[in-house]
Design a protein around this motif. Structure first.
Motif, PDB file in Angstrom:
ATOM      1  N   LYS A  99       0.608  -1.339   0.281  1.00 60.10           N
ATOM      2  CA  LYS A  99      -0.040   0.491  -0.266  1.00 60.10           C
ATOM      3  C   LYS A  99       0.530   1.299   0.088  1.00 60.10           C
ATOM      4  O   LYS A  99       0.461   2.142  -0.951  1.00 60.10           O
ATOM      5  N   ASN A 100       1.422   1.304   0.808  1.00 61.06           N
ATOM      6  CA  ASN A 100       2.850   2.424   1.080  1.00 61.06           C
ATOM      7  C   ASN A 100       3.173   2.310  -0.287  1.00 61.06           C
ATOM      8  O   ASN A 100       3.534   3.786  -0.889  1.00 61.06           O
ATOM      9  N   ASN A 101       3.964   1.877  -0.786  1.00 65.59           N
ATOM     10  CA  ASN A 101       4.517   1.845  -2.525  1.00 65.59           C
ATOM     11  C   ASN A 101       3.840   2.443  -3.337  1.00 65.59           C
ATOM     12  O   ASN A 101       4.161   2.489  -4.609  1.00 65.59           O
ATOM     13  N   GLY A 102       1.857   1.639  -3.222  1.00 62.13           N
ATOM     14  CA  GLY A 102       1.219   2.164  -4.187  1.00 62.13           C
ATOM     15  C   GLY A 102       1.395   0.967  -4.887  1.00 62.13           C
ATOM     16  O   GLY A 102       1.544   1.352  -6.565  1.00 62.13           O
ATOM     17  N   ARG A 138      -4.155  -1.918  -6.633  1.00 63.12           N
ATOM     18  CA  ARG A 138      -4.841  -0.620  -7.106  1.00 63.12           C
ATOM     19  C   ARG A 138      -6.293  -0.308  -6.691  1.00 63.12           C
ATOM     20  O   ARG A 138      -6.378  -0.421  -5.642  1.00 63.12           O
ATOM     21  N   LEU A 139      -6.276   1.435  -7.331  1.00 64.73           N
ATOM     22  CA  LEU A 139      -7.245   1.932  -6.637  1.00 64.73           C
ATOM     23  C   LEU A 139      -8.638   2.082  -7.195  1.00 64.73           C
ATOM     24  O   LEU A 139      -8.976   1.558  -8.324  1.00 64.73           O
ATOM     25  N   LEU A 140      -9.122   1.864  -5.852  1.00 62.58           N
ATOM     26  CA  LEU A 140     -11.042   2.295  -6.345  1.00 62.58           C
ATOM     27  C   LEU A 140     -11.799   3.456  -6.663  1.00 62.58           C
ATOM     28  O   LEU A 140     -11.981   3.753  -5.219  1.00 62.58           O
ATOM     29  N   ILE A 141     -10.881   3.976  -7.827  1.00 66.38           N
ATOM     30  CA  ILE A 141     -11.322   6.115  -7.339  1.00 66.38           C
ATOM     31  C   ILE A 141     -12.241   5.918  -8.621  1.00 66.38           C
ATOM     32  O   ILE A 141     -11.721   5.700  -9.374  1.00 66.38           O
ATOM     33  N   SER A 142     -12.925   7.299  -8.366  1.00 64.36           N
ATOM     34  CA  SER A 142     -13.573   7.497 -10.187  1.00 64.36           C
ATOM     35  C   SER A 142     -13.524   9.619  -9.469  1.00 64.36           C
ATOM     36  O   SER A 142     -13.814   9.893  -8.805  1.00 64.36           O
ATOM     37  N   ASP A 143     -14.028  10.579 -10.766  1.00 70.09           N
ATOM     38  CA  ASP A 143     -13.759  11.396 -11.046  1.00 70.09           C
ATOM     39  C   ASP A 143     -12.471  11.869  -9.660  1.00 70.09           C
ATOM     40  O   ASP A 143     -13.106  13.536  -8.914  1.00 70.09           O
ATOM     41  N   HIS A 144     -11.342  11.209  -9.682  1.00 73.21           N
ATOM     42  CA  HIS A 144     -10.279  12.371  -9.597  1.00 73.21           C
ATOM     43  C   HIS A 144      -9.702  13.366  -9.907  1.00 73.21           C
ATOM     44  O   HIS A 144     -10.329  12.886 -11.346  1.00 73.21           O
ATOM     45  N   VAL A 145      -8.465  14.392  -9.870  1.00 77.71           N
ATOM     46  CA  VAL A 145      -7.373  14.591 -10.538  1.00 77.71           C
ATOM     47  C   VAL A 145      -6.155  13.644 -10.273  1.00 77.71           C
ATOM     48  O   VAL A 145      -5.882  13.141  -9.532  1.00 77.71           O
ATOM     49  N   VAL A 146      -5.867  13.198 -11.999  1.00 75.51           N
ATOM     50  CA  VAL A 146      -4.598  12.775 -11.904  1.00 75.51           C
ATOM     51  C   VAL A 146      -3.449  13.682 -12.022  1.00 75.51           C
ATOM     52  O   VAL A 146      -3.422  14.961 -13.413  1.00 75.51           O
ATOM     53  N   LYS A 167     -10.122  14.448  -5.159  1.00 75.40           N
ATOM     54  CA  LYS A 167      -9.048  13.944  -4.860  1.00 75.40           C
ATOM     55  C   LYS A 167      -8.417  13.583  -6.249  1.00 75.40           C
ATOM     56  O   LYS A 167      -8.379  13.724  -6.412  1.00 75.40           O
ATOM     57  N   VAL A 168      -7.400  13.399  -5.051  1.00 74.74           N
ATOM     58  CA  VAL A 168      -5.647  13.314  -6.501  1.00 74.74           C
ATOM     59  C   VAL A 168      -5.148  12.292  -6.264  1.00 74.74           C
ATOM     60  O   VAL A 168      -4.647  12.144  -4.550  1.00 74.74           O
ATOM     61  N   VAL A 169      -4.452  11.889  -7.143  1.00 73.33           N
ATOM     62  CA  VAL A 169      -3.865  11.324  -7.195  1.00 73.33           C
ATOM     63  C   VAL A 169      -1.848  11.382  -7.689  1.00 73.33           C
ATOM     64  O   VAL A 169      -2.981  11.997  -9.127  1.00 73.33           O
ATOM     65  N   VAL A 170      -1.504  11.150  -7.223  1.00 79.22           N
ATOM     66  CA  VAL A 170       0.049  12.137  -7.993  1.00 79.22           C
ATOM     67  C   VAL A 170       1.313  10.639  -7.992  1.00 79.22           C
ATOM     68  O   VAL A 170       0.925  10.087  -7.540  1.00 79.22           O
ATOM     69  N   PHE A 171       0.999  10.314  -9.872  1.00 78.04           N
ATOM     70  CA  PHE A 171       2.038   9.714 -10.518  1.00 78.04           C
ATOM     71  C   PHE A 171       3.163   9.765 -10.991  1.00 78.04           C
ATOM     72  O   PHE A 171       3.758  10.922 -11.781  1.00 78.04           O
ATOM     73  N   VAL A 172       4.739   9.220 -10.438  1.00 73.30           N
ATOM     74  CA  VAL A 172       5.434  10.006 -10.310  1.00 73.30           C
ATOM     75  C   VAL A 172       6.422   8.355 -10.681  1.00 73.30           C
ATOM     76  O   VAL A 172       6.239   7.742  -9.664  1.00 73.30           O
ATOM     77  N   PRO A 173       7.697   8.623 -11.326  1.00 70.73           N
ATOM     78  CA  PRO A 173       8.302   7.583 -11.238  1.00 70.73           C
ATOM     79  C   PRO A 173       9.156   7.537 -10.275  1.00 70.73           C
ATOM     80  O   PRO A 173       9.708   5.867 -10.159  1.00 70.73           O
TER      81      PRO A 173
END
Length: 687
Positions: free
Chosen positions: A120-123, A126-134, A157-163
């Motif tokens: 969970k910490n490392n991501g 799979r997230l169960l989420i909708s209408d969010h900002v990526v 709701k905001v999801v930050v996706f980084v390498p």
């Protein structure tokens, strides 16, 4: 045959070590219980003090011993008849059961829970989420975008996706949000001082800042469709692709942005409501983004929006350099906090060509917002307001006729300004284009030489920016950051020239190494302040108010340092665009407004674009209006303007210091203008 079985077992262990370990634990404990039950069954045939009778009863009792050592009293009925050997065997079963069964199961479960938490910490789940900002990729604007969401009135709701750098980015966001919440809370407490206890409690309850943001930082590969699917990117309401180029490559192009856009648009093509905002810093990347839009489909043209931040920020800087007060105006209007830009659809038949009639109609039915202009956008014709919220722009039946009459000056005095730019950044081309657009507008007003620009930078940087040579009104001074005496001497010469006003704009190099960020800007600030102090000491008539000292910083932490060292205005470069993107991401069709407002479009000798501009009350009115309300003054200014070139009054600066915007009930805002008050207007005039 044996080798094949061994091979399959080995492959299974290699592919699924967790399942192999669980099966091993189960098999070992089953064998252990069966062996122990066999021994106890043999002993029970010769010893009368043992409870089990038969093999399966021995299995049952052995299993209970393994699970609960207290069951030994139920197995040994009479210790005297059973003997020491039976007791030793039962105790051995208990001890070995604790080690082999209880210990191994606890260890397995503990490791499973630990791996689950780590996953969970490392991501990796799979997230169960909708209408969010990526938000994909990361730069200095990412934190400011999320921070701006604090001022939204709804949960987000905001999801930050980084390498990489997940923990570092998570801490950066948390620190920024905490700092803002503490500052906002302090301001609310300060405003509540002097109120009665009940009034103060009610005010604090209604106005204390609340964190309505749920944010998650995930690591992954943007090229991996499974990683993007894990953050439910196809169900996101908005996807923001940030430009992550840095160093010398910042001006060349960013293939990573192009690659990311192709991947995201393909996965999200089924979501017609999704908006994809793409930061582009150069013409090469921008051109490829438009090619992708053209290749995809007609429908997707409304969902992919390129945001050219160099152009927007460069144009903003040029306007602020010419009219420094706009820095504070933009700081308020670009933010979601309080008053900001809001749009809604207009009925058929209205457009910019006949917007005056519709704006007057909207003013007649509204007392809490100011309609500014009608524009054609990708989502149809929109009217743009400044207001606190969507509810403030709803038309009502409230209409109070205004009998107030005023007269505007037909020819406005043009204030000449000399602009000195020290240093450079990656926005230089756009900055110069902004200056050029303003000069073109001034040419229409008969004052092409109202502004002059002087660039002070090292010789190498001046040589690399060929754009300076394209503008005859731009002069250059080659000076290294360490040439203090030469810089001071030349700046002293410039300050003694007879320009009505002077702006010194100090830029911070956004291509510098992280440890050198803002270093040159701070050095230039020290030089300029020393020059100002020397000039004030030598010339008692030196008017400091005619000099605007504006400093750009890249790191927001340096903002307070720069202010404390006497800068009149500080521009945090990441903040302007971050606030714009935050408004775009929430569905407001304001990109076209910003592009129109921050640039000039001239056709057939007429200015087609409209901007915010500042005018002194003395230069704007033939005679200053008497006491009135904002409701009356807004409508009187609009009615007094010439057809096709009307200006909308949205606020004023009292005494040149206190910024007052006309939001809320305009009938309750009392005004008594003085000669030194500055008006904040929206129209197609500039200076």
């Amino acid at each position: 045959m044996v080798n094949k079985i061994r091979e399959k077992i080995n492959i299974f262990i290699a592919k699924s070590p967790r399942q192999a370990m669980l099966i091993g634990i189960m098999l070992f404990n089953v064998v252990f219980i069966l062996v122990a039950a066999t021994i106890i069954n043999l002993m029970s045939k010769h010893l009368s003090g043992l409870a089990p009778k038969g093999f399966w009863q021995s299995v049952y009792y052995t299993a209970t011993l393994v699970l609960d050592p207290g069951c030994i009293s139920g197995m040994i009925l009479d210790v005297g008849k059973t003997g020491v050997l039976a007791v030793i065997v039962c105790v051995a079963v208990v001890v070995l059961g604790l080690v082999f069964f209880t210990g191994s199961v606890i260890g397995y479960v503990t490791n499973t829970i630990s791996d689950f938490i780590e996953s969970k910490n490392n991501g990796r789940n799979r997230l169960l989420i909708s209408d969010h900002v990526v938000i994909i990729n990361w730069n200095a604007r990412g934190t400011e975008i999320i921070n701006e969401f604090l001022y939204r009135k709804k949960e987000i709701k905001v999801v930050v996706f980084v390498p990489d750098r997940k923990d570092e980015i998570d801490a950066e966001i948390r620190n920024r949000l905490n700092t803002t919440l503490i500052r906002e809370a302090q301001q609310v407490y300060a405003k509540s001082e002097g109120m009665s206890f009940i009034e103060r409690r009610r005010y604090l309850r209604e106005n204390m800042p609340k964190e309505r943001i749920t944010y998650i930082v995930r690591e992954g590969d943007v090229a991996a469709a499974t990683d993007l699917d894990d953050i439910c990117i196809s169900k996101a309401g908005t996807v923001i692709i940030l430009d992550n180029a840095c160093g010398p490559e910042v001006e060349k192009g960013n293939p990573q942005t192009v690659k990311t856009l192709i991947q995201v648009s393909e996965i999200s093509k089924a979501n017609s409501r999704q908006m994809i905002l793409v930061e582009v810093a150069d013409e090469w990347t921008e051109d490829l983004v438009y090619r992708i839009i053209a290749f995809k489909s007609v429908e997707i043209m409304e969902t992919i929006i390129p945001v050219s931040y160099n152009k927007l920020v460069g144009s903003t800087y040029s306007q602020i350099a010419v009219v420094p007060e706009l820095n504070d105006v933009y700081d308020v209007l670009f933010s979601l906090k309080g008053i900001h830009f809001i749009s809604r659809n207009v009925p058929e038949g209205y457009s910019r060509e006949n917007e005056d009639a519709y704006i007057e109609k909207c003013l007649n039915g509204n007392i809490c917002s100011v309609p500014m202009t009608v524009m054609e956008t990708l989502k149809g014709n929109k009217i743009f307001y400044i207001a606190d919220s969507k509810s403030d722009i709803e038309l009502s039946d409230v209409h109070v006729p205004v009998e107030m009459e005023i007269q505007l000056k037909k020819s406005n005095r043009i204030r000449r300004r000399s602009i000195v730019v020290l240093g450079h950044n990656s926005y230089m081309n756009s900055l110069m284009e902004g200056f050029d657009s303003i000069r073109h507008e001034l040419e229409l007003m008969g004052e092409p030489n109202a502004i002059t620009v002087i660039m002070v930078d090292d010789a190498e940087s001046l040589e690399s920016h060929d754009c300076y040579r394209s503008f005859p009104y731009v002069s250059t001074i080659a000076a290294d950051i360490y040439d203090e005496d030469y810089i001071n001497r030349r700046m002293d010469e410039l300050s003694r020239k007879e320009a009505e006003d002077t702006t010194i704009l100090i830029l911070s190099d956004d291509t510098a190494a992280s440890e050198d960020v803002d270093a040159n800007a701070l050095t230039f600030l020290i030089y300029i302040q020393e020059q100002i102090r020397r000039r004030q000491a030598e010339d008692p008539d030196f008017d400091r108010s005619r000099l605007a000292l504006i400093v750009e910083v890249l790191n927001p932490k340096n903002e307070d340092i720069v202010r404390s060292y006497g800068a009149d205005r500080v521009i945090v470069s990441s903040r302007y665009l971050s606030r714009m993107i935050a408004q775009f991401s929430l569905g407001e069709a304001v990109l076209e407004l910003y592009e129109d407002m921050l640039s000039s479009c001239i056709s057939n000798g007429e200015s087609l674009s409209k901007e915010l501009y500042i005018k002194s009350a003395e230069d704007f009115f033939e005679k200053l209006p008497g006491k009135c309300t904002a409701y009356e003054l807004i409508r009187a200014v609009l009615a007094s303007g010439d057809e096709g070139s009307k200006s909308v009054l949205i606020g004023y600066i009292r005494g040149g210091r206190e910024y007052i915007f006309f939001n809320g009930d305009q009938r309750k805002i009392d005004i008594e203008l003085r000669h030194d008050d500055l008006l904040i207007l929206f129209g197609n005039q500039y200076i």
